[in-house]
Design a protein around this motif. Structure first.
Motif, PDB file in Angstrom:
ATOM      1  N   THR A   9       0.833  -1.213   0.000  1.00  0.00           N
ATOM      2  CA  THR A   9       0.000   0.000   0.000  1.00  0.00           C
ATOM      3  C   THR A   9       0.864   1.258   0.000  1.00  0.00           C
ATOM      4  O   THR A   9       1.939   1.283   0.603  1.00  0.00           O
ATOM      5  N   SER A  15      -4.489   2.395   5.054  1.00  0.00           N
ATOM      6  CA  SER A  15      -4.583   1.252   4.131  1.00  0.00           C
ATOM      7  C   SER A  15      -5.635   0.224   4.540  1.00  0.00           C
ATOM      8  O   SER A  15      -5.630  -0.283   5.665  1.00  0.00           O
ATOM      9  N   SER A  17      -5.924  -2.690   2.784  1.00  0.00           N
ATOM     10  CA  SER A  17      -5.316  -4.021   2.609  1.00  0.00           C
ATOM     11  C   SER A  17      -4.453  -4.378   3.825  1.00  0.00           C
ATOM     12  O   SER A  17      -4.473  -5.520   4.300  1.00  0.00           O
ATOM     13  N   TYR A 138     -16.277  -4.009  -9.101  1.00  0.00           N
ATOM     14  CA  TYR A 138     -15.977  -4.491 -10.456  1.00  0.00           C
ATOM     15  C   TYR A 138     -16.656  -5.816 -10.782  1.00  0.00           C
ATOM     16  O   TYR A 138     -16.313  -6.478 -11.759  1.00  0.00           O
TER      17      TYR A 138
HETATM   18  C1  LIG Z   1      -3.196   6.293  -6.606  1.00  0.00           C
HETATM   19  C2  LIG Z   1      -4.442   5.497  -6.414  1.00  0.00           C
HETATM   20  C3  LIG Z   1      -5.073   4.930  -7.510  1.00  0.00           C
HETATM   21  C4  LIG Z   1      -6.245   4.219  -7.350  1.00  0.00           C
HETATM   22  N1  LIG Z   1      -6.857   3.684  -8.440  1.00  0.00           N
HETATM   23  C5  LIG Z   1      -8.029   3.044  -8.294  1.00  0.00           C
HETATM   24  C6  LIG Z   1      -8.715   2.513  -9.410  1.00  0.00           C
HETATM   25  O1  LIG Z   1      -8.263   2.585 -10.544  1.00  0.00           O
HETATM   26  N2  LIG Z   1      -9.894   1.907  -9.196  1.00  0.00           N
HETATM   27  C7  LIG Z   1     -10.420   1.753  -7.948  1.00  0.00           C
HETATM   28  O2  LIG Z   1     -11.483   1.169  -7.811  1.00  0.00           O
HETATM   29  N3  LIG Z   1      -9.789   2.237  -6.872  1.00  0.00           N
HETATM   30  C8  LIG Z   1      -8.616   2.864  -7.013  1.00  0.00           C
HETATM   31  N4  LIG Z   1      -7.968   3.352  -5.922  1.00  0.00           N
HETATM   32  C9  LIG Z   1      -8.527   3.089  -4.593  1.00  0.00           C
HETATM   33  C10 LIG Z   1      -7.847   1.875  -3.984  1.00  0.00           C
HETATM   34  O3  LIG Z   1      -8.134   0.704  -4.723  1.00  0.00           O
HETATM   35  C11 LIG Z   1      -8.314   1.710  -2.565  1.00  0.00           C
HETATM   36  O4  LIG Z   1      -7.902   2.854  -1.818  1.00  0.00           O
HETATM   37  C12 LIG Z   1      -7.804   0.439  -1.911  1.00  0.00           C
HETATM   38  O5  LIG Z   1      -8.290   0.409  -0.603  1.00  0.00           O
HETATM   39  C13 LIG Z   1      -6.298   0.371  -1.972  1.00  0.00           C
HETATM   40  O6  LIG Z   1      -5.724  -0.442  -0.979  1.00  0.00           O
HETATM   41  P1  LIG Z   1      -5.006   0.236   0.275  1.00  0.00           P
HETATM   42  O7  LIG Z   1      -6.102   0.940   1.034  1.00  0.00           O
HETATM   43  O8  LIG Z   1      -4.432  -0.889   1.017  1.00  0.00           O
HETATM   44  O9  LIG Z   1      -3.975   1.178  -0.256  1.00  0.00           O
HETATM   45  C14 LIG Z   1      -6.791   4.051  -6.060  1.00  0.00           C
HETATM   46  C15 LIG Z   1      -6.136   4.591  -4.954  1.00  0.00           C
HETATM   47  C16 LIG Z   1      -4.971   5.304  -5.128  1.00  0.00           C
HETATM   48  C17 LIG Z   1      -4.275   5.870  -3.923  1.00  0.00           C
END
Ligand SMILES: Cc1cc2nc3c(=O)[nH]c(=O)nc-3n(C[C@H](O)[C@H](O)[C@H](O)COP(=O)(O)O)c2cc1C
Length: 210
Positions: A9, A15, A17, A138
């Motif tokens: 992340t 985060s 995940s 999705y």
């Molecule tokens: C730079 C960036 C790009 C992202 N792109 C997408 C995307 O294309 N589609 C989507 O559904 N979410 C997108 N997200 C949201 C992430 O999928 C979401 O925040 C997810 O929880 C990511 O895991 P994390 O919280 O562990 O970082 C994006 C988030 C970030 C920060």
């Protein structure tokens, strides 16, 4: 026995995940407090973006003619492949960014693939928990059905290429509550969060007891 945990992340303490992987680990540790955990955070401690190309070119270059960068990249790739192969159980927290695999995770996959002889089943029969989180949704019938270019790639490599016994813990709509355009999905998002958390606990327990 060793557990390898890999995070990717870029969102630090926010985060989703990492929070789910924490639940997997908490449950695992409750049953198996004796097992050492090796942590690798691919976003906090990124792998060099030129290492993969250097490793590939190095592997096609006679040993005595390799550049210092190629030697270093080949050693890095071999070390990463060894680290993965040495783990008895693996927890991967790999988020969905820009409709695909996080660049940090992709660099790791490319280097691990370069670091072991072609076709090596690095995870044959091993229990692997893959946690992945998406901001939107999705699934079948959604406007962006087919836009998740992360999960299938990860499954292909982990299961079909490396032979993992894979448990997938996934959570969608993590951007609900952050992006006001998604406010109508508040109830569904809360349910998906709860289900993902329950699945993470079950996955952690199975990792420790199977
Ligand atoms: C730079 C960036 C790009 C992202 N792109 C997408 C995307 O294309 N589609 C989507 O559904 N979410 C997108 N997200 C949201 C992430 O999928 C979401 O925040 C997810 O929880 C990511 O895991 P994390 O919280 O562990 O970082 C994006 C988030 C970030 C920060």
């Amino acid at each position: 026995m060793t557990l390898l945990r890999i995070d990717a992340t870029i969102q630090g303490p926010a985060s989703a995940s990492a929070a789910l992987a924490d639940l997997v680990l908490d449950e695992f540790r409750t049953v198996r407090p004796d097992v050492p955990v090796v942590n690798r955070h691919l976003a906090i401690d990124p792998l060099p973006s030129d290492a993969w190309a250097n490793a590939i070119h190095g592997s096609f270059t006679p040993e005595e003619q390799r550049t210092a960068a190629q030697v270093e990249a080949l050693a890095l790739a071999a070390g990463l492949a060894d680290e993965l192969q040495a783990a008895d159980v693996v927890v991967l927290a790999l988020p969905f960014y820009n409709f695909g695999v996080s660049q940090h995770a992709k660099t790791w996959f490319d280097l691990v693939l370069a670091g072991a002889p072609h076709g090596t089943r690095l995870l044959e029969g091993k229990q692997v928990v893959l946690v992945t989180t998406r901001g939107g949704a999705y699934g079948e019938g959604t406007p962006r059905e087919g836009w998740d270019h992360n999960t299938d790639y990860l499954r292909r490599i982990l299961v079909d290429v490396w032979g993992a016994d894979l448990t997938l813990v996934e959570r969608e709509f993590t951007m609900v509550g952050v992006n006001p355009a998604l406010d109508e999905f508040t109830e569904l998002a809360a349910l998906l969060k709860k289900e993902a958390e329950e699945a993470a606990v079950v996955a952690g327990r199975e990792l420790a007891t199977r």
